[in-house]
Design a protein around this motif. Sequence first.
Motif, PDB file in Angstrom:
ATOM      1  N   ILE A 106      -6.906  -9.631   2.228  1.00 36.96           N
ATOM      2  CA  ILE A 106      -5.602  -9.006   2.021  1.00 36.96           C
ATOM      3  C   ILE A 106      -5.641  -7.592   2.590  1.00 36.96           C
ATOM      4  O   ILE A 106      -6.383  -6.738   2.101  1.00 36.96           O
ATOM      5  CB  ILE A 106      -5.238  -8.997   0.521  1.00 36.96           C
ATOM      6  N   LYS A 107      -4.835  -7.348   3.597  1.00 37.49           N
ATOM      7  CA  LYS A 107      -4.844  -6.063   4.291  1.00 37.49           C
ATOM      8  C   LYS A 107      -4.624  -4.891   3.333  1.00 37.49           C
ATOM      9  O   LYS A 107      -5.348  -3.900   3.380  1.00 37.49           O
ATOM     10  CB  LYS A 107      -3.779  -6.060   5.389  1.00 37.49           C
ATOM     11  N   SER A 108      -3.630  -4.980   2.465  1.00 40.16           N
ATOM     12  CA  SER A 108      -3.337  -3.859   1.566  1.00 40.16           C
ATOM     13  C   SER A 108      -4.472  -3.614   0.583  1.00 40.16           C
ATOM     14  O   SER A 108      -4.702  -2.470   0.174  1.00 40.16           O
ATOM     15  CB  SER A 108      -2.018  -4.072   0.828  1.00 40.16           C
ATOM     16  N   ALA A 109      -5.218  -4.644   0.198  1.00 38.21           N
ATOM     17  CA  ALA A 109      -6.362  -4.455  -0.702  1.00 38.21           C
ATOM     18  C   ALA A 109      -7.466  -3.676   0.004  1.00 38.21           C
ATOM     19  O   ALA A 109      -8.077  -2.771  -0.582  1.00 38.21           O
ATOM     20  CB  ALA A 109      -6.889  -5.802  -1.196  1.00 38.21           C
ATOM     21  N   LYS A 110      -7.722  -4.005   1.261  1.00 38.43           N
ATOM     22  CA  LYS A 110      -8.734  -3.262   2.026  1.00 38.43           C
ATOM     23  C   LYS A 110      -8.294  -1.811   2.237  1.00 38.43           C
ATOM     24  O   LYS A 110      -9.100  -0.892   2.116  1.00 38.43           O
ATOM     25  CB  LYS A 110      -9.011  -3.951   3.358  1.00 38.43           C
ATOM     26  N   GLU A 111      -7.014  -1.599   2.510  1.00 36.85           N
ATOM     27  CA  GLU A 111      -6.495  -0.241   2.661  1.00 36.85           C
ATOM     28  C   GLU A 111      -6.602   0.528   1.351  1.00 36.85           C
ATOM     29  O   GLU A 111      -6.936   1.714   1.346  1.00 36.85           O
ATOM     30  CB  GLU A 111      -5.041  -0.277   3.129  1.00 36.85           C
ATOM     31  N   MET A 159       0.814  -1.205   0.000  1.00 32.93           N
ATOM     32  CA  MET A 159       0.000   0.000   0.000  1.00 32.93           C
ATOM     33  C   MET A 159       0.850   1.260   0.000  1.00 32.93           C
ATOM     34  O   MET A 159       0.531   2.228  -0.686  1.00 32.93           O
ATOM     35  CB  MET A 159      -0.957  -0.023   1.201  1.00 32.93           C
ATOM     36  N   ALA A 160       1.948   1.281   0.731  1.00 33.41           N
ATOM     37  CA  ALA A 160       2.812   2.464   0.755  1.00 33.41           C
ATOM     38  C   ALA A 160       3.370   2.743  -0.644  1.00 33.41           C
ATOM     39  O   ALA A 160       3.417   3.899  -1.084  1.00 33.41           O
ATOM     40  CB  ALA A 160       3.940   2.277   1.765  1.00 33.41           C
ATOM     41  N   ALA A 161       3.767   1.696  -1.358  1.00 30.94           N
ATOM     42  CA  ALA A 161       4.292   1.877  -2.724  1.00 30.94           C
ATOM     43  C   ALA A 161       3.193   2.350  -3.667  1.00 30.94           C
ATOM     44  O   ALA A 161       3.432   3.205  -4.525  1.00 30.94           O
ATOM     45  CB  ALA A 161       4.906   0.576  -3.224  1.00 30.94           C
ATOM     46  N   LEU A 162       2.002   1.815  -3.518  1.00 29.97           N
ATOM     47  CA  LEU A 162       0.893   2.258  -4.369  1.00 29.97           C
ATOM     48  C   LEU A 162       0.599   3.733  -4.133  1.00 29.97           C
ATOM     49  O   LEU A 162       0.435   4.512  -5.074  1.00 29.97           O
ATOM     50  CB  LEU A 162      -0.365   1.428  -4.097  1.00 29.97           C
ATOM     51  N   ARG A 163       0.514   4.117  -2.882  1.00 32.40           N
ATOM     52  CA  ARG A 163       0.210   5.512  -2.540  1.00 32.40           C
ATOM     53  C   ARG A 163       1.276   6.453  -3.108  1.00 32.40           C
ATOM     54  O   ARG A 163       0.974   7.536  -3.601  1.00 32.40           O
ATOM     55  CB  ARG A 163       0.121   5.653  -1.027  1.00 32.40           C
TER      56      ARG A 163
END
Length: 172
Positions: A95-100, A70-74
């Motif tokens: 998946i935690k990053s998918a929910k974020e 998520m940090a890389a996507l952001r």
Amino acid sequence: LRKESLSGALKCYKRCFLLNKAALPPCPPAKPLTAPYEGLKRLKLRFGELCNIKCVMCVQGHRRPRTLDMAALRLNLDLGPFQSVEMEGGEPLFIKSAKEFFDYAVSQGKKVSFLSNGTLINDEWAGKIARHSRFIYISINAATRETHELVNVGSRWETVLKNVRRIRKYRD
């Protein structure tokens, strides 16, 4: 990006666990992109292979822990040009990053649609889906409880149907 990935020019190439690098043919020199980023209208992200069930026809590893970060996507992804955002897992709600990412994209004014096995949809997520998704695909894969549970191993027919009704309640 695909040509850069196959030729080893991307920063993440050395860490990549998806490519069989020894079997790759030589990549021709990259041609310039013909469509500007701003011209792209649809974004589809596959977050990883983590899933809470095991469907008999699925070829994913299910328990591979690597997922999109998520940090890389952001940091690297501008959602501005996209009219449509779709996510997949494995199971996005597992998946935690998918929910974020769902919450992040919604905060950027995007509707986020996705594919789910329907087992993890609680009231919170039913409300989010009803408000912020153009659509959701739910993998039922059968017309009866017996067949559904035989195909979607680990899923419960009644739970999935209850969660479909839950989304419809929030939609209405």
